[in-house]
Every structure is written in structure tokens, then in C-alpha cells.
Write a protein that holds these residues in place. Structure first.
Motif, PDB file in Angstrom:
ATOM      1  N   ALA A   1      50.369  36.088  32.793  1.00 43.71           N
ATOM      2  CA  ALA A   1      50.649  37.448  32.339  1.00 43.71           C
ATOM      3  C   ALA A   1      52.135  37.767  32.438  1.00 43.71           C
ATOM      4  O   ALA A   1      52.705  38.439  31.567  1.00 43.71           O
ATOM      5  N   THR A   2      52.791  37.270  33.490  1.00 43.04           N
ATOM      6  CA  THR A   2      54.229  37.492  33.639  1.00 43.04           C
ATOM      7  C   THR A   2      55.010  36.795  32.526  1.00 43.04           C
ATOM      8  O   THR A   2      55.963  37.362  31.971  1.00 43.04           O
ATOM      9  N   ILE A   3      54.589  35.580  32.185  1.00 45.56           N
ATOM     10  CA  ILE A   3      55.245  34.854  31.090  1.00 45.56           C
ATOM     11  C   ILE A   3      55.078  35.597  29.770  1.00 45.56           C
ATOM     12  O   ILE A   3      55.999  35.655  28.938  1.00 45.56           O
ATOM     13  N   ASP A   4      53.911  36.224  29.588  1.00 48.67           N
ATOM     14  CA  ASP A   4      53.662  36.981  28.360  1.00 48.67           C
ATOM     15  C   ASP A   4      54.336  38.338  28.338  1.00 48.67           C
ATOM     16  O   ASP A   4      54.242  39.063  27.336  1.00 48.67           O
ATOM     17  N   GLY A   5      54.993  38.700  29.443  1.00 48.78           N
ATOM     18  CA  GLY A   5      55.760  39.947  29.465  1.00 48.78           C
ATOM     19  C   GLY A   5      55.038  41.124  30.077  1.00 48.78           C
ATOM     20  O   GLY A   5      55.515  42.262  29.972  1.00 48.78           O
ATOM     21  N   ALA A   6      53.896  40.913  30.709  1.00 49.42           N
ATOM     22  CA  ALA A   6      53.158  42.016  31.320  1.00 49.42           C
ATOM     23  C   ALA A   6      53.812  42.415  32.639  1.00 49.42           C
ATOM     24  O   ALA A   6      54.158  41.560  33.458  1.00 49.42           O
ATOM     25  N   ASN A   7      53.992  43.717  32.856  1.00 50.00           N
ATOM     26  CA  ASN A   7      54.565  44.181  34.117  1.00 50.00           C
ATOM     27  C   ASN A   7      53.466  44.324  35.168  1.00 50.00           C
ATOM     28  O   ASN A   7      52.292  44.064  34.921  1.00 50.00           O
ATOM     29  N   LYS A   8      53.838  44.773  36.364  1.00 47.90           N
ATOM     30  CA  LYS A   8      52.898  44.863  37.473  1.00 47.90           C
ATOM     31  C   LYS A   8      51.773  45.857  37.194  1.00 47.90           C
ATOM     32  O   LYS A   8      50.617  45.623  37.570  1.00 47.90           O
ATOM     33  N   ILE A   9      52.106  46.970  36.573  1.00 52.12           N
ATOM     34  CA  ILE A   9      51.071  47.980  36.290  1.00 52.12           C
ATOM     35  C   ILE A   9      50.059  47.434  35.287  1.00 52.12           C
ATOM     36  O   ILE A   9      48.839  47.614  35.445  1.00 52.12           O
ATOM     37  N   GLN A  10      50.536  46.768  34.253  1.00 53.46           N
ATOM     38  CA  GLN A  10      49.627  46.176  33.267  1.00 53.46           C
ATOM     39  C   GLN A  10      48.762  45.088  33.896  1.00 53.46           C
ATOM     40  O   GLN A  10      47.567  44.978  33.604  1.00 53.46           O
ATOM     41  N   GLN A  11      49.360  44.284  34.766  1.00 53.22           N
ATOM     42  CA  GLN A  11      48.580  43.256  35.458  1.00 53.22           C
ATOM     43  C   GLN A  11      47.509  43.884  36.341  1.00 53.22           C
ATOM     44  O   GLN A  11      46.394  43.360  36.455  1.00 53.22           O
ATOM     45  N   PHE A  12      47.830  45.012  36.962  1.00 49.26           N
ATOM     46  CA  PHE A  12      46.876  45.690  37.831  1.00 49.26           C
ATOM     47  C   PHE A  12      45.653  46.163  37.050  1.00 49.26           C
ATOM     48  O   PHE A  12      44.507  45.972  37.489  1.00 49.26           O
ATOM     49  N   PHE A  13      45.873  46.774  35.884  1.00 49.66           N
ATOM     50  CA  PHE A  13      44.770  47.350  35.118  1.00 49.66           C
ATOM     51  C   PHE A  13      44.032  46.325  34.263  1.00 49.66           C
ATOM     52  O   PHE A  13      42.829  46.480  34.014  1.00 49.66           O
ATOM     53  N   TYR A  14      44.712  45.267  33.844  1.00 46.48           N
ATOM     54  CA  TYR A  14      44.080  44.318  32.918  1.00 46.48           C
ATOM     55  C   TYR A  14      43.656  42.996  33.568  1.00 46.48           C
ATOM     56  O   TYR A  14      42.943  42.215  32.946  1.00 46.48           O
ATOM     57  N   ILE A  15      44.114  42.768  34.808  1.00 47.42           N
ATOM     58  CA  ILE A  15      43.708  41.545  35.510  1.00 47.42           C
ATOM     59  C   ILE A  15      42.979  41.891  36.812  1.00 47.42           C
ATOM     60  O   ILE A  15      41.842  41.458  37.030  1.00 47.42           O
ATOM     61  N   THR A  16      43.643  42.668  37.664  1.00 47.90           N
ATOM     62  CA  THR A  16      43.085  42.936  38.985  1.00 47.90           C
ATOM     63  C   THR A  16      41.760  43.677  38.922  1.00 47.90           C
ATOM     64  O   THR A  16      40.758  43.241  39.507  1.00 47.90           O
ATOM     65  N   ILE A  17      41.736  44.801  38.227  1.00 50.14           N
ATOM     66  CA  ILE A  17      40.510  45.613  38.189  1.00 50.14           C
ATOM     67  C   ILE A  17      39.342  44.876  37.543  1.00 50.14           C
ATOM     68  O   ILE A  17      38.237  44.847  38.106  1.00 50.14           O
ATOM     69  N   PRO A  18      39.509  44.239  36.377  1.00 55.85           N
ATOM     70  CA  PRO A  18      38.354  43.494  35.822  1.00 55.85           C
ATOM     71  C   PRO A  18      37.883  42.353  36.718  1.00 55.85           C
ATOM     72  O   PRO A  18      36.677  42.102  36.812  1.00 55.85           O
ATOM     73  N   GLN A  19      38.813  41.654  37.382  1.00 55.75           N
ATOM     74  CA  GLN A  19      38.411  40.547  38.240  1.00 55.75           C
ATOM     75  C   GLN A  19      37.697  41.022  39.504  1.00 55.75           C
ATOM     76  O   GLN A  19      36.882  40.294  40.075  1.00 55.75           O
ATOM     77  N   LEU A  20      37.980  42.246  39.929  1.00 60.88           N
ATOM     78  CA  LEU A  20      37.351  42.802  41.120  1.00 60.88           C
ATOM     79  C   LEU A  20      36.105  43.629  40.791  1.00 60.88           C
ATOM     80  O   LEU A  20      35.625  44.378  41.645  1.00 60.88           O
ATOM     81  N   ARG A  21      35.616  43.503  39.598  1.00 69.98           N
ATOM     82  CA  ARG A  21      34.485  44.333  39.168  1.00 69.98           C
ATOM     83  C   ARG A  21      33.288  44.280  40.128  1.00 69.98           C
ATOM     84  O   ARG A  21      32.763  45.340  40.501  1.00 69.98           O
ATOM     85  N   PRO A  22      32.803  43.120  40.568  1.00 69.58           N
ATOM     86  CA  PRO A  22      31.653  43.122  41.495  1.00 69.58           C
ATOM     87  C   PRO A  22      31.954  43.827  42.813  1.00 69.58           C
ATOM     88  O   PRO A  22      31.096  44.536  43.349  1.00 69.58           O
ATOM     89  N   ILE A  23      33.170  43.653  43.328  1.00 70.21           N
ATOM     90  CA  ILE A  23      33.522  44.277  44.604  1.00 70.21           C
ATOM     91  C   ILE A  23      33.697  45.783  44.430  1.00 70.21           C
ATOM     92  O   ILE A  23      33.284  46.572  45.296  1.00 70.21           O
ATOM     93  N   ILE A  24      34.298  46.203  43.335  1.00 74.50           N
ATOM     94  CA  ILE A  24      34.420  47.639  43.063  1.00 74.50           C
ATOM     95  C   ILE A  24      33.039  48.270  42.943  1.00 74.50           C
ATOM     96  O   ILE A  24      32.790  49.369  43.454  1.00 74.50           O
ATOM     97  N   LEU A  25      32.139  47.577  42.273  1.00 70.69           N
ATOM     98  CA  LEU A  25      30.774  48.078  42.138  1.00 70.69           C
ATOM     99  C   LEU A  25      30.119  48.214  43.510  1.00 70.69           C
ATOM    100  O   LEU A  25      29.442  49.218  43.796  1.00 70.69           O
ATOM    101  N   PHE A  26      30.334  47.233  44.376  1.00 76.63           N
ATOM    102  CA  PHE A  26      29.767  47.290  45.725  1.00 76.63           C
ATOM    103  C   PHE A  26      30.304  48.488  46.498  1.00 76.63           C
ATOM    104  O   PHE A  26      29.539  49.232  47.140  1.00 76.63           O
ATOM    105  N   THR A  27      31.613  48.696  46.472  1.00 72.86           N
ATOM    106  CA  THR A  27      32.194  49.813  47.221  1.00 72.86           C
ATOM    107  C   THR A  27      31.748  51.159  46.667  1.00 72.86           C
ATOM    108  O   THR A  27      31.561  52.117  47.425  1.00 72.86           O
ATOM    109  N   ILE A  28      31.579  51.257  45.360  1.00 68.95           N
ATOM    110  CA  ILE A  28      31.115  52.515  44.768  1.00 68.95           C
ATOM    111  C   ILE A  28      29.688  52.813  45.211  1.00 68.95           C
ATOM    112  O   ILE A  28      29.354  53.959  45.576  1.00 68.95           O
ATOM    113  N   ILE A  29      28.825  51.804  45.183  1.00 69.57           N
ATOM    114  CA  ILE A  29      27.437  52.011  45.600  1.00 69.57           C
ATOM    115  C   ILE A  29      27.378  52.399  47.078  1.00 69.57           C
ATOM    116  O   ILE A  29      26.674  53.354  47.457  1.00 69.57           O
TER     117      ILE A  29
END
Length: 318
Positions: free
Chosen positions: A214-242
Motif C-alpha cells: 500500500a505504501t508503494i502504491d501511494g496510500a498514506n497511513k489513514i488510507q491504510q487504516f481504513f482500507y487494510i486494518t479495519i477489513p482485516q480485523l473484521r472478526p475481532i471487531i465483530l467480537f468486541t461489538i458483540i
């Protein structure tokens, strides 16, 4: 001699290899099965006695007009549920208060925890173990002690919060919105660190090659957070919400210590669990009615958890 061994040795080896495996007799097999059941029996006995039986007995009690002190229990069928859902404005107020506190606390709590976990997981952060320990400390602190401290902080006359805000006499205990905000602050202070640690554990499973690409493609930290971190943490986010949904719907100690058993003079901080306890052991001693409240609470919590699961799976894409 064969292969350096006497002939009789080879004969014994062939004889043993040709023997058929022995099967246990039916009596021995039944004894072994019985011993296995006896080993696991204590768990099932305790589970049935202290787990399953109280659940169904509570359902049985909810069908009675049953006062802790007074007349004999009287079977009334589903009347407790009818009264609760159609003729009890206090319960409706408790439900509204519970959802209001949940919205104020859980939504910012999980987002702040996710951001903190993402920041603490960065390579430039030093002494990560120290930060992890410090941020987890509120969770292992006694909830009663925490509530008493926040009770002093939000005091109207000498509280530190009013001093910092420069607003003298701001009554955190008698204003409904302020009361919800104060209770939500206690919940957030206690649970943000817990959820942060869970998110940090999940971040360790995300490959660094995704961020490097993502860094090579020009994505900044905020974009990486919303487009990589959050989707990859989907099961854990679901667990914490429940888990946060279940915990938020059963909020009890914070409003009890911060206010009282009634949730304040006008029930402004009354939650469902607090109302259940007050009905059973406060002033009414109505065991049957409180049992009905517990089952309605159970249905509400399950439906709310399923709703959160459905929304989360739709919003957060893999």
C-alpha cells in the motif's frame, strides 16, 4: 541362522506377528465406558444444578405473582410479561436509558481503542510493553473503587470535572444527559484498554507486506487504516461489538454506586439490570416480576447482539 539370529527367534517373531489383536470382553468395555462417564459426571452434575436448573426455574417463577415476603405464590401465567410490556413506564425508561448509555460509551470506546491499537503497533513506538501494561491497568482495577473515584470527580460542589470545565454547580447526577455521559465515561475509562489489547493482538496477524504494498502504491497511513486494518480485523471487531453489546445491556455497578438503587431521583440513570435488581431485592421484593424482566432482557440482548452482528458484517467488507 537367519540374518544373524537363531531360527527359534525368527519363529517366535513370526508367531507373534500372526496373532490376531485381542478385543476386550463386553463386560470390560462396559466397565471402561462407565468409568469414563464417572470421570465427567461431576461437571455435568454441577452444570445441571447451577446452570440449567436455575434458568428453567427462573422461567417457572416468572409465571407467578411471587413476593419474597408475604402471600403464597399465585399462578398468573403470562400476566407479568403483559404488565411489563404494556403497563410499566419505568421499564421503558430503563430500556431507553440503557441504550442511550450504550451509544455514548460503546461507539467512541471501540473506535478509540482501535486507533490506539493501530498507533501503538507502529514501529516507531518504543516501550510497547510499558504502554500495554499502562493502558490495561484500568480494566484490572476494582470497578467499585473506580466508580467511587468518579463519583467524587463528577461531584456538583467540589468535583474536579466542574473545576476543569469552569462550570460551577453543574449537576451531573440530576440531569439525564449529564448522568448518561458521566456513566459512559466510567465505562469507557475501564474498557478502552481491554479492547485496545484485543485489537493489538489482532494487528499482529496482519502481514506487513500488505502495508508495504500500500505504501508503494501511494496510500498514506489513514488510507491504510481504513482500507487494510479495519477489513482485516473484521472478526475481532465483530467480537468486541458483540461483547460490548452484552456488557452494555447488563450495566449495573456504575449507575448503582454513582446514583442509587433507583437510578437517581427521576430514574435518569436507571438501567435494565438495575431495575431488575431493584424489583427483586430493593423495595418491591417481587421475585416473579423480576424473573419476567430477566427473560425480556435476555430477548432484548440477543436481538440487539444479532442486529449488531448483521450491521457489522454488512458495513465492514473483507
Amino acid at each position: 541362522m537367519e540374518g544373524g539370529f537363531p531360527m527359534e527367534v525368527h519363529t517366535k517373531i513370526r508367531t507373534k506377528s500372526n496373532n490376531k489383536p485381542r478385543f476386550k470382553s463386553g463386560l470390560q468395555a462396559r466397565k471402561d465406558a462407565l468409568s469414563g462417564y464417572l470421570y465427567v459426571a461431576p461437571f455435568f452434575i454441577l452444570f445441571l444444578t447451577f446452570g440449567i436448573f436455575p434458568i428453567f426455574y427462573n422461567l417457572y417463577i416468572s409465571l407467578f405473582s411471587w413476593k419474597l415476603f408475604g402471600a403464597e405464590p399465585e399462578f398468573i401465567g403470562l400476566q407479568n410479561y403483559v404488565w411489563l410490556l404494556t403497563d410499566d413506564p419505568t421499564f421503558i425508561k430503563a430500556v431507553v436509558n440503557t441504550f442511550s448509555i450504550w451509544i455514548i460509551s460503546t461507539i467512541p470506546q471501540l473506535f478509540i481503542a482501535l486507533v490506539l491499537a493501530y498507533v501503538l503497533n507502529q514501529a516507531f513506538v518504543k516501550m510497547k510493553d510499558l504502554f500495554r501494561m499502562a493502558i490495561f491497568m484500568p480494566f484490572i482495577t476494582s470497578i467499585l473503587a473506580v466508580t467511587i473515584i468518579f463519583n467524587s470527580l463528577f461531584s456538583r460542589d467540589f468535583g474536579l470535572i466542574n473545576f476543569i470545565l469552569g462550570t460551577e454547580g453543574l449537576d451531573w447526577k440530576n440531569n439525564r444527559i449529564l448522568t448518561h455521559f458521566a456513566i459512559a465515561t466510567m465505562v469507557n475509562w475501564r474498557w478502552i484498554g481491554y479492547n485496545t489489547i484485543i485489537y493489538m493482538a489482532g494487528l499482529q496477524t496482519i502481514g506487513k507486506d500488505l502495508y508495504e504494498a500500500a505504501t508503494i502504491d501511494g496510500a498514506n497511513k489513514i488510507q491504510q487504516f481504513f482500507y487494510i486494518t479495519i477489513p482485516q480485523l473484521r472478526p475481532i471487531i465483530l467480537f468486541t461489538i458483540i461483547m460490548s453489546s452484552i456488557g452494555g445491556m447488563s450495566l449495573f455497578i456504575e449507575p448503582l454506586v454513582f446514583l442509587d438503587l433507583r437510578g437517581g431521583s427521576a430514574n435518569q440513570g436507571l438501567t435494565m439490570f438495575l431495575y431488575l435488581y431493584e424489583t427483586a431485592f430493593g423495595t418491591k421484593y417481587n421475585i416473579g416480576y423480576s424473573a419476567a424482566i430477566s427473560w425480556v432482557m435476555f430477548v432484548i440482548v440477543v436481538m440487539f447482539a444479532l442486529l449488531n452482528w448483521f450491521i457489522t458484517t454488512k458495513v465492514i467488507k473483507d
